[in-house]
Design an enzyme around this catalytic site. Structure first.
Site, PDB file in Angstrom:
ATOM      1  N   GLU A  32      73.203  92.971  46.859  1.00 31.72           N
ATOM      2  CA  GLU A  32      74.344  92.960  45.986  1.00 31.72           C
ATOM      3  C   GLU A  32      74.343  92.408  44.533  1.00 31.72           C
ATOM      4  O   GLU A  32      73.517  91.376  44.484  1.00 31.72           O
ATOM      5  CB  GLU A  32      75.374  92.010  46.614  1.00 31.72           C
ATOM      6  CG  GLU A  32      75.912  92.428  47.959  1.00 31.72           C
ATOM      7  CD  GLU A  32      76.448  91.380  48.992  1.00 31.72           C
ATOM      8  OE1 GLU A  32      76.689  90.164  48.463  1.00 31.72           O
ATOM      9  OE2 GLU A  32      76.961  91.629  50.061  1.00 31.72           O
ATOM     10  N   LEU A  61      79.435  95.689  49.270  1.00 32.85           N
ATOM     11  CA  LEU A  61      79.156  94.323  49.699  1.00 32.85           C
ATOM     12  C   LEU A  61      79.501  94.395  51.216  1.00 32.85           C
ATOM     13  O   LEU A  61      80.546  94.317  51.543  1.00 32.85           O
ATOM     14  CB  LEU A  61      80.618  93.671  49.050  1.00 32.85           C
ATOM     15  CG  LEU A  61      80.515  93.326  47.561  1.00 32.85           C
ATOM     16  CD1 LEU A  61      81.614  92.937  47.158  1.00 32.85           C
ATOM     17  CD2 LEU A  61      79.475  92.484  47.252  1.00 32.85           C
ATOM     18  N   ALA A  62      78.434  94.294  51.843  1.00 29.52           N
ATOM     19  CA  ALA A  62      78.341  94.399  53.221  1.00 29.52           C
ATOM     20  C   ALA A  62      77.091  93.934  53.900  1.00 29.52           C
ATOM     21  O   ALA A  62      76.364  94.674  53.864  1.00 29.52           O
ATOM     22  CB  ALA A  62      78.624  95.717  53.788  1.00 29.52           C
ATOM     23  N   GLU A  63      76.963  92.617  54.092  1.00 30.54           N
ATOM     24  CA  GLU A  63      75.665  92.035  54.623  1.00 30.54           C
ATOM     25  C   GLU A  63      75.086  92.785  55.738  1.00 30.54           C
ATOM     26  O   GLU A  63      73.767  93.122  55.968  1.00 30.54           O
ATOM     27  CB  GLU A  63      75.500  90.606  54.688  1.00 30.54           C
ATOM     28  CG  GLU A  63      75.905  89.924  53.210  1.00 30.54           C
ATOM     29  CD  GLU A  63      77.443  89.994  52.793  1.00 30.54           C
ATOM     30  OE1 GLU A  63      78.269  90.479  53.604  1.00 30.54           O
ATOM     31  OE2 GLU A  63      77.498  89.836  51.463  1.00 30.54           O
ATOM     32  N   GLN A  85      72.809  87.489  48.997  1.00 30.27           N
ATOM     33  CA  GLN A  85      73.313  86.702  47.579  1.00 30.27           C
ATOM     34  C   GLN A  85      73.114  85.205  47.774  1.00 30.27           C
ATOM     35  O   GLN A  85      72.675  84.391  47.014  1.00 30.27           O
ATOM     36  CB  GLN A  85      74.697  87.048  47.110  1.00 30.27           C
ATOM     37  CG  GLN A  85      74.929  86.986  45.828  1.00 30.27           C
ATOM     38  CD  GLN A  85      75.921  87.801  45.109  1.00 30.27           C
ATOM     39  OE1 GLN A  85      77.097  87.708  45.456  1.00 30.27           O
ATOM     40  NE2 GLN A  85      75.486  88.691  43.981  1.00 30.27           N
ATOM     41  N   PHE A  86      73.724  84.802  48.817  1.00 33.77           N
ATOM     42  CA  PHE A  86      73.554  83.030  49.246  1.00 33.77           C
ATOM     43  C   PHE A  86      73.565  83.039  50.598  1.00 33.77           C
ATOM     44  O   PHE A  86      73.878  83.924  51.405  1.00 33.77           O
ATOM     45  CB  PHE A  86      74.804  82.302  48.711  1.00 33.77           C
ATOM     46  CG  PHE A  86      74.942  82.027  47.150  1.00 33.77           C
ATOM     47  CD1 PHE A  86      74.410  80.838  46.790  1.00 33.77           C
ATOM     48  CD2 PHE A  86      75.414  83.200  46.323  1.00 33.77           C
ATOM     49  CE1 PHE A  86      74.629  80.721  45.305  1.00 33.77           C
ATOM     50  CE2 PHE A  86      75.575  82.708  45.056  1.00 33.77           C
ATOM     51  CZ  PHE A  86      75.162  81.685  44.498  1.00 33.77           C
ATOM     52  N   ASP A  87      72.732  81.774  51.079  1.00 32.41           N
ATOM     53  CA  ASP A  87      72.688  81.354  52.474  1.00 32.41           C
ATOM     54  C   ASP A  87      73.823  81.823  53.419  1.00 32.41           C
ATOM     55  O   ASP A  87      73.614  82.431  54.427  1.00 32.41           O
ATOM     56  CB  ASP A  87      72.428  79.874  52.637  1.00 32.41           C
ATOM     57  CG  ASP A  87      73.039  78.896  51.344  1.00 32.41           C
ATOM     58  OD1 ASP A  87      74.265  79.157  51.590  1.00 32.41           O
ATOM     59  OD2 ASP A  87      72.377  78.381  50.602  1.00 32.41           O
ATOM     60  N   TYR A  91      75.498  85.243  56.964  1.00 35.60           N
ATOM     61  CA  TYR A  91      75.822  85.207  58.246  1.00 35.60           C
ATOM     62  C   TYR A  91      76.739  86.541  59.006  1.00 35.60           C
ATOM     63  O   TYR A  91      76.618  86.868  59.852  1.00 35.60           O
ATOM     64  CB  TYR A  91      77.044  84.050  58.464  1.00 35.60           C
ATOM     65  CG  TYR A  91      76.213  82.638  58.172  1.00 35.60           C
ATOM     66  CD1 TYR A  91      74.927  82.496  58.370  1.00 35.60           C
ATOM     67  CD2 TYR A  91      76.983  81.522  57.487  1.00 35.60           C
ATOM     68  CE1 TYR A  91      74.331  81.170  58.059  1.00 35.60           C
ATOM     69  CE2 TYR A  91      76.760  80.502  57.222  1.00 35.60           C
ATOM     70  CZ  TYR A  91      75.161  80.138  57.542  1.00 35.60           C
ATOM     71  OH  TYR A  91      74.786  78.958  57.259  1.00 35.60           O
ATOM     72  N   PRO A  92      77.232  87.433  57.787  1.00 40.26           N
ATOM     73  CA  PRO A  92      77.720  88.667  58.432  1.00 40.26           C
ATOM     74  C   PRO A  92      76.621  89.412  58.818  1.00 40.26           C
ATOM     75  O   PRO A  92      76.730  90.301  59.824  1.00 40.26           O
ATOM     76  CB  PRO A  92      78.498  89.296  57.282  1.00 40.26           C
ATOM     77  CG  PRO A  92      78.786  88.028  56.381  1.00 40.26           C
ATOM     78  CD  PRO A  92      77.668  86.879  56.352  1.00 40.26           C
ATOM     79  N   HIS A 132      77.615  77.816  49.775  1.00 41.79           N
ATOM     80  CA  HIS A 132      76.451  78.080  48.560  1.00 41.79           C
ATOM     81  C   HIS A 132      75.309  77.029  48.875  1.00 41.79           C
ATOM     82  O   HIS A 132      74.499  77.364  47.903  1.00 41.79           O
ATOM     83  CB  HIS A 132      77.071  78.002  47.313  1.00 41.79           C
ATOM     84  CG  HIS A 132      77.987  78.948  46.714  1.00 41.79           C
ATOM     85  ND1 HIS A 132      79.278  79.056  47.242  1.00 41.79           N
ATOM     86  CD2 HIS A 132      77.845  80.254  46.106  1.00 41.79           C
ATOM     87  CE1 HIS A 132      79.926  80.172  46.738  1.00 41.79           C
ATOM     88  NE2 HIS A 132      79.175  80.987  46.135  1.00 41.79           N
TER      89      HIS A 132
END
Ligand SMILES: Cc1ncc(C[n+]2csc(CCOP(=O)(O)OP(=O)(O)O)c2C)c(N)n1
Ligand SMILES: [Mg+2]
Lengths: 329, 357
Positions: A32, A61-63, A85-87, A91-92, A132
């Protein structure tokens, strides 16, 4: 040819990506905002311009999709390096990481390897708001099949990332956000292997501080202060949580007979508890005191105005060192 | 906004070329596959049915833990495999064993998972068949990744990604379709809508007009096809594959079929559906209608089916001694020090057990 340059950790990571992409056309970078923007921490700065949109591209946008697509690309001859993008926004993707990234080689008896890197900016100390600042290393470290590494210096950031990209195994690459901007002279070129190898950052004889990622500078500072107070502390930087370097860590602890583990993550069921268990099992007769831990509290990561209370700091580390039953020796 | 969305919408009714009575449908708007292709399909359908029923029987005999049968859905299984070229990929779910077999996977290796000898029994690269996916819809992003990697390298690969009706509710279904559309990845998503996800009927899964309609939200053309009409499936899927290969991007195909048996042998379907509902689908069987159309006696194809069933029986009746070292061999490229220690400990434990016997 080895080059030296003064770089921040973010710049060193950027160099590692560029050099890997130059050396190996199968290396692709996506995630992303990693394209024209260069990532929210600028780690992928300039890659799309230099290598084109096929090699470094923005995704929806879809981890889960990002990691899942990377699995397929790795199955089909590529070496994807994806950015979460961030820790907490990784999770997704957790199901893809745990059920597929970690297991594919095992499920297929080694026939399908997944050489891929999942880069995750992690941990706190930057005044970030909720979601974050998570220290999520234990989730990944608990999952067999993943390598989990985290640099504490710009030099290691370069070397570890090059090694992670070249690795035949999937690597979860945890980047301590608060160290992104810390600079040092970096050797750009082949470095000795660091995955699976801890390193002694500072020699010392009285006790060993064991730390990784964002906690290493805290441990080093604590050792500096302790030195002024007449106590000699050794500092071990794990660099690689999985594989874990029992040999270096245990040799260090045996040499001093006392140890404190320093980590930002909540202490319960954590990497720090694993370290204490392993070292105790292996070094029991060399220990003059129970190993102490200085970790985050067992709470959700607190708001910015509270984080100084939560994060392991120099004083808390030195207090733990003071508790190592010196009077008995 | 991209203008006209009509071309993305599926037909009002599923495409059917040969109806349930074996009659060709007039004005279907598509050519029937030629007789040679249909004969080839029939032979495979009969083998597939035989394999499904053999595997079901092997569960009762205790040779397989469980078997999710595609009995009644064989037309989808066979067509999905037959429209692919050698260099293409198939991504099956746990229910798609006979599709994997049609693509060349040895049936014994295809059932290794359920026999319990290992997880994936075949080499995915040998026939370009990914391992059975059990976590629903998680295989779909992988299919997109394989297709995208091929496209980046300029290879003509197309990927056939299979999914059930229930699986379309999962987030990975959405993410995969969206990625495929944005990347224009050469993937054909085939949903076998067999009306149930274990006990849950389709109405509890979605309020969409049809599952094929879901494509429009991603900019992917959707089509609906009679999932028990192999001729229609070969035509619709064949066209989708050709379009993807030519650079036309992904397509979503919903095949209307029915799960004739329980979810697996471990399931009791009488708790959630009436046997009359199942009876209604007997007359729509994919094999019967094709044999009537081709005027072929199914027995002509029985010999091959029996050979394959026998091969399966023999293979599954053969016990393979578990090799303890295998537990540690493929967790990483090279076992870590810790895994080497654990392997040695297990080996030692086992050797002491043998010694004390
Ligand atoms: C993520 C996930 N959740 C739940 C399950 C358990 N489960 C296995 S099959 C199934 C039903 C799936 O239905 P559908 O997608 O329609 O496929 P079908 O079994 O009908 O072929 C469920 C809920 C699973 N395998 N994966
Ligand atoms: Mg279903």
């Amino acid at each position: 040819m080895t080059r030296h340059e003064k770089l921040s950790m973010a710049q060193a990571l950027n160099r590692a990506l560029r050099d890997a992409m130059t050396d190996d056309p199968s290396v692709v970078v996506f995630g992303e905002d990693v394209g024209p923007l260069g990532g929210v921490f600028r780690v992928t700065d300039g890659l799309t311009a230099e290598f084109g949109e096929d090699r470094c591209f923005d995704t929806p946008l879809a981890e889960s999709g990002i990691v899942g697509v990377a699995v397929g690309m790795a199955m089909n001859g590529m070496r994807p390096v994806v950015e979460m993008q961030f820790d907490a926004f990784a999770y997704p993707a957790f199901e893809q990481i745990v059920s597929h990234v970690a297991k594919m080689r095992n499920r297929t008896r080694g026939q399908v390897a997944l050489p891929m890197v999942i880069r995750i900016p992690y941990a706190g100390g930057i005044g970030g708001v909720e979601h974050h600042c998570d220290s999520s290393e234990a989730y990944y470290a608990h999952t067999p099949g993943l390598h989990v590494v985290t640099p504490s210096t710009a030099t290691d950031a370069y070397g570890l990332l090059r090694e992670a990209i070249a690795s035949p195994d999937p690597v979860v690459f945890l980047e301590p956000k608060k160290l992104y901007w810390s600079k040092e002279e970096v050797e750009l070129g082949p470095q000795p292997p660091a995955i699976g190898r801890a390193v002694v950052r500072r020699e010392g004889t009285d006790a060993t501080l064991i730390a990784y990622g964002p906690s290493v500078p805290v441990a080093l500072e604590a050792a500096e202060v302790a030195d002024r107070e007449g106590r000699s502390l050794q500092v071990v930087d794990l660099r690689s949580i999985v594989p874990f370097d029992d040999e270096t860590v245990c040799a260090a602890v045996r040499s001093t007979g006392r140890a404190v583990v320093v980590a930002e993550a909540a202490g319960f069921a954590s990497v720090s508890s694993e370290i204490v268990a392993r070292v105790t099992e292996r070094c029991f007769h060399s220990l003059a005191a129970p190993i102490r831990r200085v970790t985050g509290f067992d709470i959700p990561y607190p708001p910015p105005k509270y984080e100084h209370l939560h994060l392991p700091g120099v004083d808390r580390v030195l207090d733990a060192v003071d508790d190592l039953q010196w009077e008995d020796s | 906004m991209t203008g006209d969305a009509d071309h993305l919408l599926p037909s009002d009714t599923p495409v059917t070329l040969i109806d349930a009575h074996g009659h060709p449908v007039a004005d279907a708007g598509r050519a029937l596959p030629d007789d040679a292709a249909l004969r080839r399909a029939l032979a495979s359908l009969i083998t597939a049915r035989r394999l499904n029923d053999q595997a079901y029987a092997l569960v009762r005999q205790g040779r397989l833990a469980v078997y999710p049968s595609s009995h009644g859905q064989e037309a989808c299984q066979i067509a999905a495999a037959q429209v692919l070229d050698e260099g293409d990929w198939l991504f099956p779910t746990y229910r798609d064993t006979v599709a994997a077999v049609e693509r060349g996977v040895d049936p014994v290796e295809a059932l290794t998972l359920l026999k319990g000898d290992w997880h994936c029994g075949w080499d995915p690269y040998e026939h370009r068949v990914a391992p059975h996916a059990t976590p629903l819809a998680t295989q779909l992003p992988h299919a997109v990744g394989v297709a995208h990697a091929a496209r980046l390298r300029g290879e003509p690969t197309v990927v056939m990604a299979l999914c059930g009706d229930g699986g379309t509710s999962e987030g990975d279904f959405h993410e995969a379709l969206n990625f495929a559309a944005v990347l224009r990845a050469p993937v054909v998503f085939l949903i076998q809508n067999n009306e149930y996800a274990i006990s849950v009927p389709l109405a509890r899964q979605t309020a969409a007009p049809s599952l094929a309609h879901k494509g429009v939200g991603y900019g992917i053309p959707g089509e609906r096809v009679d999932g028990n009409d192999v001729a229609a499936l070969l035509s619709v899927l064949g066209e989708a594959v050709a379009r993807a290969r030519a650079g036309g991007g992904p397509q979503l195909v919903e095949a209307h079929t029915y799960r004739m048996q329980a979810h697996t042998n471990a399931d009791d379907a009488t708790r959630y559906r009436a046997s009359a509902d199942v009876e209604a689908w007997v007359g729509r069987d994919p094999i019967t209608r094709l044999s009537v159309y081709l005027q072929i006696d199914e027995s002509d194809f029985r010999a091959r089916a029996e050979r394959v069933a026998e091969h399966l029986r023999d293979g599954l009746n053969r016990d393979v001694e578990p090799d303890p070292a295998r537990l540690f061999a493929h967790v990483y490229d090279r076992p870590t020090t810790q895994l080497q220690e654990q392997a040695a400990r297990l080996a030692d434990e086992l050797s002491r057990e043998v010694a004390s016997r």
